[in-house]
Design a protein around this motif. Structure first.
Motif, short mmCIF file in Angstrom:
data_model
loop_
_atom_site.label_atom_id
_atom_site.label_comp_id
_atom_site.label_asym_id
_atom_site.label_seq_id
_atom_site.Cartn_x
_atom_site.Cartn_y
_atom_site.Cartn_z
N GLU A 30 1.26 -5.12 3.19
CA GLU A 30 2.23 -4.21 2.59
C GLU A 30 3.17 -4.88 1.60
N SER A 31 3.18 -6.24 1.56
CA SER A 31 4.04 -6.92 0.60
C SER A 31 3.43 -6.97 -0.79
N LEU A 32 2.19 -6.52 -0.94
CA LEU A 32 1.57 -6.49 -2.26
C LEU A 32 2.35 -5.55 -3.19
N ARG A 33 2.51 -5.96 -4.44
CA ARG A 33 3.13 -5.06 -5.41
C ARG A 33 2.12 -4.08 -5.96
N ASP A 34 0.83 -4.27 -5.63
CA ASP A 34 -0.23 -3.37 -6.06
C ASP A 34 -0.69 -2.52 -4.88
N GLY A 35 -1.37 -1.43 -5.18
CA GLY A 35 -1.90 -0.58 -4.13
C GLY A 35 -3.18 -1.15 -3.54
N PHE A 36 -3.38 -0.91 -2.26
CA PHE A 36 -4.61 -1.30 -1.58
C PHE A 36 -5.19 -0.07 -0.89
N VAL A 37 -6.52 0.10 -1.02
CA VAL A 37 -7.18 1.22 -0.37
C VAL A 37 -8.54 0.78 0.15
N ASN A 72 -2.22 1.03 1.76
CA ASN A 72 -0.87 0.56 1.99
C ASN A 72 0.15 1.55 1.41
N GLU A 73 1.43 1.24 1.64
CA GLU A 73 2.48 2.17 1.24
C GLU A 73 2.54 2.31 -0.29
N VAL A 74 2.26 1.20 -1.00
CA VAL A 74 2.30 1.26 -2.47
C VAL A 74 1.29 2.27 -2.99
#
Length: 683
Positions: free
Chosen positions: A197-204, A216-218
């Motif tokens: 969740e600390s990524l500044r990019d989205g993960f799916v 993730n939340e992003v």
């Protein structure tokens, strides 16, 4: 020289006309500005010109420093004269000096482009039109020292009223380091451990059918859906239809065959219907059987980047600053080292708003223990020496972020530092080191195994040479022995002997016959195999082997007990191979009895359509830990000088090739029994 020599499309005359029209338009705009500002110009002409010149020089210098820090340079190409002017920051990038770097021709630059990229680059220029005047591409260039670098070039062509190109402006960035990192990423293991969740990019994460199973939340915030809502959708539902075919091709042509995709761009549709652009890279996830089960994607909202690209059409400087500041963190410090400015990326990394950062000394951003080992070198910065080093930023939540820090003293005495997140690079460096250590360990282990195998093979060659020598000696002994036997038999027929002498003569003839039998056994044993199966008497075979080993068995005080079944059926087999099996078993049985003597029992019997031969010894037996390895090649419980570890392995293979079976029973300290089963009639 015009561009038509390279693109074969743009006319020199048309370029000249376009240039004239563009210059005329600029003159008109300058005239309007002068009319509007004439009062101020008249009253402050002298001082304004000087101040303007100073401010312009300072702005230009700062721009050059920013370009140097970002490994970029600007260019201005006049196709009508083929003259190119570049910013000073091109000198370290292109590896040229003096006027050759800043002022030269388009032809010279085209010749420096890698041959494999040159045609594609020229074709891009060829396709520029007033409607599509912007371009962005990557290509390889040969530096002045011969080294090859990769440039990312973004440019814009200006056209006159008739649609004729007159100038091309742009910015080029050296992305060689990024390209090298991408190449290392492709060679490294297929793992991405940055999905948190600390990524500044989205993960799916999606199934192979496209259903969203995790994000993730992003990513959810990017689309305006909750995570629960997204799990009810597929990525096709949130992708405009115009992208479906392209993305299916990427899955088919890149992700499935190579396990990942190149970074590509597409669009998403938010919950409220808003469409926005993203770029992403997708990684294929396989199960333990190697079958595709899911896909991971790192998704970046590039809306801001697209806006910056749009701003390039209005202002090259604004675009460059937007790109540079959007990627890295920027920190400005006063002459005494206190923070006087920080961009949003820096604030985000540190977890503190600008209001909390202002006034802090820059040293407070780093761990005190790290500063003891690697202090901040303001002394070098004050000597106008730019610094590049790696450090760990201390965040407000107590965590740290590894960064590459580029620092420089500005003309006004302030300091500017550009910070680049190197988390991924550090991670892959650690993983690569771990993989290298494991490979070295495996190589060392394999080398040791090969050395042991070579030692055993050398021992096998020695045994083979001894066997050939034995057969040769047997052959040489046979002829003189025949002569001796002929003489002895002649004496028995013609000589006049008393009873005592006749008994001695008969004993000599008997021993000669025994020697002849030993020689025949040696010759049979070491005669090359014909590979053909013939009818074979197992009792006679075993007797001949016992005759060969009679002396050795007597020397070791080993007693032989025979329990033969009468009228044991003959078998179809390859004689020398069966002899080798029983010889190995007899040798092992004799060696198991060590030096204190013992008993070797040989039993035969018929069991349905097979004959059985059991060889039992009263030796030391086999340890339980060794039983599961007993038929493995090169496994031996004997010293290297006494065994090769191949006897039982070869015997096992021979019996299996004869459609038979070999098994054993053993008790440590009591002895071992090997039983060989062979078919009576092979069809």
């Amino acid at each position: 020289m015009s561009i038509e020599n390279f693109a074969s499309a743009i006319s020199k005359d048309r370029l000249i006309e376009d240039l004239q029209a563009q210059l005329k338009a600029k003159d008109q705009e300058i005239a309007r500005l002068k009319t509007r500002l004439s009062p101020e110009i008249n009253s402050h002409h002298c001082c304004s010109e000087k101040a303007f010149a100073e401010e312009t020089a300072l702005a230009e210098w700062k721009m050059q420093q920013a370009l140097l820090a970002g490994h970029s340079f600007t260019f201005d190409w006049d196709p009508t004269t083929d003259q190119v002017q570049r910013s000073n920051s091109c000198v370290p990038i292109l590896g040229l000096t003096g006027e050759a770097a800043i002022h030269n021709t388009g032809q010279d630059f085209f010749q420096r482009i890698h041959p494999d990229d040159r045609d594609r680059f020229v074709q891009i220029l060829h396709t520029l039109t007033p409607e599509t005047a912007n371009y962005s591409t990557e290509f390889r260039v040969r530096r002045g020292d011969g080294a090859i670098i990769v440039l990312e070039e973004t440019g814009m062509a200006y056209f006159d009223a008739d649609g004729k190109p007159e100038r091309i402006f742009g910015v080029a960035t050296d992305i060689s380091a990024r390209k090298q990192a991408e190449a290392e990423l492709r060679r490294s293991e297929e793992r991405y451990r940055l999905l948190h969740e600390s990524l500044r990019d989205g993960f799916v994460e999606v199934t192979m059918e496209g259903r969203i199973i995790d994000c993730n939340e992003v990513y959810s915030r990017m689309l305006g859906y909750s995570a629960e809502e997204l799990r009810l959708l597929t990525y096709i539902h949130i992708t405009p239809e115009c992208w479906h075919e392209k993305e299916a091709a990427i899955v088919r042509d890149q992700i499935i065959p190579q396990g990942y995709s190149d970074i590509y761009e597409k669009e998403y549709r938010q919950k409220d219907g808003t469409v926005f652009p993203v770029d992403l890279r997708t990684i294929l996830i396989r199960d333990d059987d190697g079958q595709p089960v899911a896909m991971w994607a790192i998704v970046r909202d590039i809306t801001e980047r697209r806006r910056a690209e749009e701003a390039l059409r209005l202002s090259e400087e604004r675009y460059r600053e937007a790109v540079e500041l959007a990627v890295d963190g920027i920190l400005m410090g006063s002459a005494d080292g206190k923070i006087i400015g920080a961009n949003s990326q820096m604030q985000k990394w540190l977890g503190s708003p600008l209001s909390q950062l202002l006034g802090l000394h820059v040293s407070e951003l780093f761990d005190p223990e790290e500063l003891k080992v690697k202090p901040l070198r303001f002394d070098l910065l004050n000597l106008a020496q730019p610094l590049v080093n790696e450090r760990n930023l201390r965040r407000s939540d107590g965590t740290s972020l590894p960064v590459e820090m580029h620092s420089k003293r500005m003309p006004d005495g302030t300091y500017q530092s550009i910070y680049r997140d190197i988390t991924e690079r550090k991670k892959y460096q650690d993983e690569l080191k771990s993989v290298n250590d494991e490979l070295e360990r495996r190589v060392e282990l394999r080398t040791q195994e090969l050395q042991e195998t070579q030692s055993r093979l050398l021992h096998i060659e020695k045994l083979s040479a001894i066997g050939k020598l034995s057969a040769s000696i047997a052959h040489e002994f046979n002829s003189p022995l025949q002569t001796v036997m002929t003489v002895l038999k002649g004496l028995r027929l013609d000589g006049q002997f008393d009873d005592g002498e006749l008994k001695l003569l008969e004993a000599a003839i008997g021993e000669s016959e025994r020697m002849k039998g030993l020689i025949r056994c040696l010759q049979d044993f070491y005669r090359p195999s014909s590979g053909r199966k013939i009818l074979m008497n197992l009792h006679a075979t075993i007797d001949s082997l016992l005759l060969l080993h009679k002396f050795d068995l007597n020397r070791k005080n080993i007693k032989i007990e025979l329990h033969y079944e009468e009228r044991l059926p003959h078998i179809m087999a390859i004689p020398d191979q069966i002899k080798q099996v029983f010889l190995n078993l007899l040798n092992n049985a004799a060696e198991a009895c060590l030096n204190q003597g013992g008993v070797i029992s040989i039993s035969t019997w018929r069991e349905k359509d097979q004959v059985a031969v059991a060889i039992r010894d009263t030796g030391v037996g086999i340890q339980r830990s060794d039983m599961e390895h007993i038929f493995r090649p090169f496994f031996s419980t004997k010293a290297n000088a006494k065994g090769t570890g191949l006897g039982l392995s070869v015997s096992y293979g021979i019996i299996k090739n004869h459609r038979g079976d070999i098994r054993f029973e053993s008790k440590p300290g009591e002895g071992t029994t090997f039983t060989v089963m062979l078919p009576i009639d092979e069809k």
